[in-house]
Write an enzyme that holds these catalytic residues in place. Structure first.
Site, PDB file in Angstrom:
ATOM      1  N   LYS A  99       0.768  -1.344   0.203  1.00  0.00           N
ATOM      2  CA  LYS A  99      -0.049   0.143   0.017  1.00  0.00           C
ATOM      3  C   LYS A  99       0.690   1.210  -0.062  1.00  0.00           C
ATOM      4  CE  LYS A  99      -3.786   2.687   2.281  1.00  0.00           C
ATOM      5  NZ  LYS A  99      -4.931   2.296   3.012  1.00  0.00           N
ATOM      6  N   HIS A 127      -7.874 -32.485 -34.117  1.00  0.00           N
ATOM      7  CA  HIS A 127      -8.692 -31.296 -33.833  1.00  0.00           C
ATOM      8  C   HIS A 127      -9.947 -31.566 -33.075  1.00  0.00           C
ATOM      9  CE1 HIS A 127      -7.628 -29.783 -38.278  1.00  0.00           C
ATOM     10  NE2 HIS A 127      -6.451 -29.694 -37.559  1.00  0.00           N
ATOM     11  N   GLY A 180      -0.372 -36.400 -38.931  1.00  0.00           N
ATOM     12  CA  GLY A 180      -0.306 -35.280 -38.270  1.00  0.00           C
ATOM     13  C   GLY A 180      -1.305 -35.234 -37.041  1.00  0.00           C
TER      14      GLY A 180
END
Ligand code: 93A
Length: 517
Positions: free
Chosen positions: A134, A273, A302
């Site tokens: 603070k 995917h 892939g």
């Protein structure tokens, strides 16, 4: 200048304190930290000497004293503040080095008790951190040992710490203390057995790694782990080979892992995917691999392959012959690992606890613009008791086994999803279509293209949600499907049942749907 040092994680603290002493900075310190410094011959003032009050209650009260907090909170720019300090005979503290009781490490320990966890809730530390932060214009507060070097450089170079750095340190403190408190609140919620969705959602995640980019190269991304969870998920993965996992790798692999966790017997899931493209189960991992691979030799290119048994050399050899992005398994035979490591870009991960089921109370979070939608994860498969044969023909044992296999798979296919399977091997998967008949047709068409016109003959079909019309039954019959598993519940269920009866197809309802959007 005076520095107050009170740390649980004592990494680098002796070196830092030594430099402070050389810079002429006076050190004040709490019990354990003081002893550590003393052992290393570094002069320090004990906190009890400063406050004139002993550390007490097993250390629960050490720094909680106005002499400390007035010394931290006094604004140097306010003459009244400084005058008050003088009247009260209190000196300012300019640097605070604090890190907190190890609450996270404590709750992660096996068999930790609630008392032990509670005792590790730090009170004095966060209070000092907040006071110092603070008053950031006048006090530099360091909560992360990673910042020691930064402030040392500034102190050595400029004899002070810049306002810019102090502001940065302040922000870090509030980030740290808010995470710390959230961790405590989460732990206590679980301790109370409270699994309700809370009024305000606070969860803490820690960064595992920055990623090169997100779903696309222009998006920033990082990977975070939920604090305080042992999950047997990708966050626990140990990478043995290959490039760093990308955002898409992680997202897609997660989907494959969720599906894999549905199976106990040797199973291989190939995925692309976020959708499975080939799944196989069998008595050994080589046979399971072969099924997953043969199911769709095109899409696996892939792709990501996850396996729930140790990868053998025979499997690794075949995996290495195709282009894969990621392989995850609970372990690898030595020879298998050597084979896979010969492909330097192939990401190979070992995942201890791959078989741990997902916590059924875990949240599934989806960010929407300006908010978040939250649900508990889809942890159920079906209630076996609700499985209902709705056709004249009852499925054979074999059909039933394949239906349950296909049902497990379709649960993880994006909606509208259809999967067809035979002998615990997927034959076709139709994911993410905007209507159900296209998903079904996609399944049949792809199977025919990959395997031949009779590919779907003798297969079973699973649908993630009910058939709104009887057109899917019609298409299934033409493709050669003999049995169907679906949730049921459409107002036109009767149409589909009638058509099945007409064609001698067996159909069962699960009473549970598995949308995945
Ligand atoms: O038990 S506390 O909440 N009470 C305190 O007054 C207090 N002051 C510092 N814990 C307190 N601390 C914490 O003690 C610090 O945050 C730090 O983690 C730890 C350092 O203790 P020691 O120097 O005795 O090892």
């Amino acid at each position: 200048m005076r520095a107050l040092i009170s740390v649980s994680d004592k990494t680098g603290i002796v070196e830092l304190a030594k430099e402070f002493t050389e810079l002429g900075i006076e050190i004040i310190s709490t019990g354990g930290t003081y002893n550590k410094l003393k052992e290393s011959g570094i002069p320090a003032i004990e906190i009890s000497e400063l406050t004139g009050f002993p550390e007490c209650l097993d250390g629960r009260v050490k720094t909680l004293h106005p002499i400390v907090h007035a010394g931290l909170l006094a604004m140097r720019s306010k003459p009244e503040h400084m005058k008050q300090l003088e009247d009260l005979n209190i000196e300012t503290i300019d640097i605070v080095i604090v890190n907190l009781y190890p609450f996270k490490a404590t709750i992660l320990k096996d068999g930790v008790t609630r008392d032990e966890a509670v005792e590790n809730i730090d009170i004095g530390g966060p209070t000092m951190l907040r006071s110092a932060a603070k008053n950031y214009q006048d006090v530099a507060v360091v909560v992360d040992p990673g910042d020691y070097e930064k402030i040392l450089q500034e102190l050595k170079g400029n004899k002070q710490i810049s306002l810019d750095t102090k502001f940065y340190l302040m922000q870090k403190v509030f980030m740290h203390t808010s995470n710390y408190d959230t961790m405590i609140a989460d732990y206590l919620k679980k301790e109370r057995g409270d699994h309700e969705l809370p009024e305000t959602l606070t969860m803490t995640f820690e960064k595992i790694q920055d990623m090169r980019y997100g779903e696309n190269p222009h998006q920033k991304a990082a990977f975070y782990r939920e604090i305080g969870k042992k999950t047997g998920s990708l966050t626990d993965g140990i990478q043995l080979n290959g490039k760093e996992l990308s955002f898409n790798n992680i997202n897609d692999t997660n989907g494959a892992l969720e599906l894999l966790k549905e199976f106990n017997e040797p199973t291989v899931v190939a995925c692309k995917h976020g959708n499975p493209c080939g799944v196989g189960s069998d008595e050994d991992i080589y046979k399971a691999w072969n099924k997953a691979f043969q199911a769709d030799k095109v899409s696996i290119f892939g792709g990501i392959v996850v396996v729930n048994r140790e990868v053998t050399a025979a499997v690794a050899k075949e995996m290495a012959e195709i282009f894969l992005e990621v392989i995850v398994a609970p372990g690898y035979e030595e020879e298998a690992l050597a084979i896979l490591r010969s492909k330097k870009n192939l990401r190979v991960l070992e995942l201890p606890g791959i078989e741990i089921p997902q916590d059924e109370n875990a949240y599934d979070l989806k960010k929407v613009n300006g908010g978040l939608i939250v649900q508990t994860i889809d942890s159920k498969l079906m209630d076996e008791g609700d499985l209902k044969v709705v056709t004249d023909r009852v499925p054979t044992e074999k059909e039933l086994e394949d239906m349950k296999f296909a049902w497990r798979v379709v649960k993880f296919v994006k909606s509208n999803g259809i999967a067809i399977a035979k002998d615990k091997q997927t034959v076709g998967i139709g994911p993410g279509q905007v209507n159900r008949i296209w998903a079904a047709n996609q399944c049949f068409d792809h199977a025919a293209e990959l395997i031949g016109p009779d590919a779907a003959k003798g297969c079973v079909l699973a649908s993630d949600a009910f058939f709104p019309f009887d057109d899917c039954v019609e298409a299934a019959y033409r493709a050669g499907i003999t049995a169907i598993i679906q949730p049921g519940g459409s107002i036109r269920d009767e149409d589909s049942i009638r058509k099945c009866n007409e064609y001698g197809i067996a159909m069962v309802f699960t009473g549970m749907r598995h949308f995945k959007h």
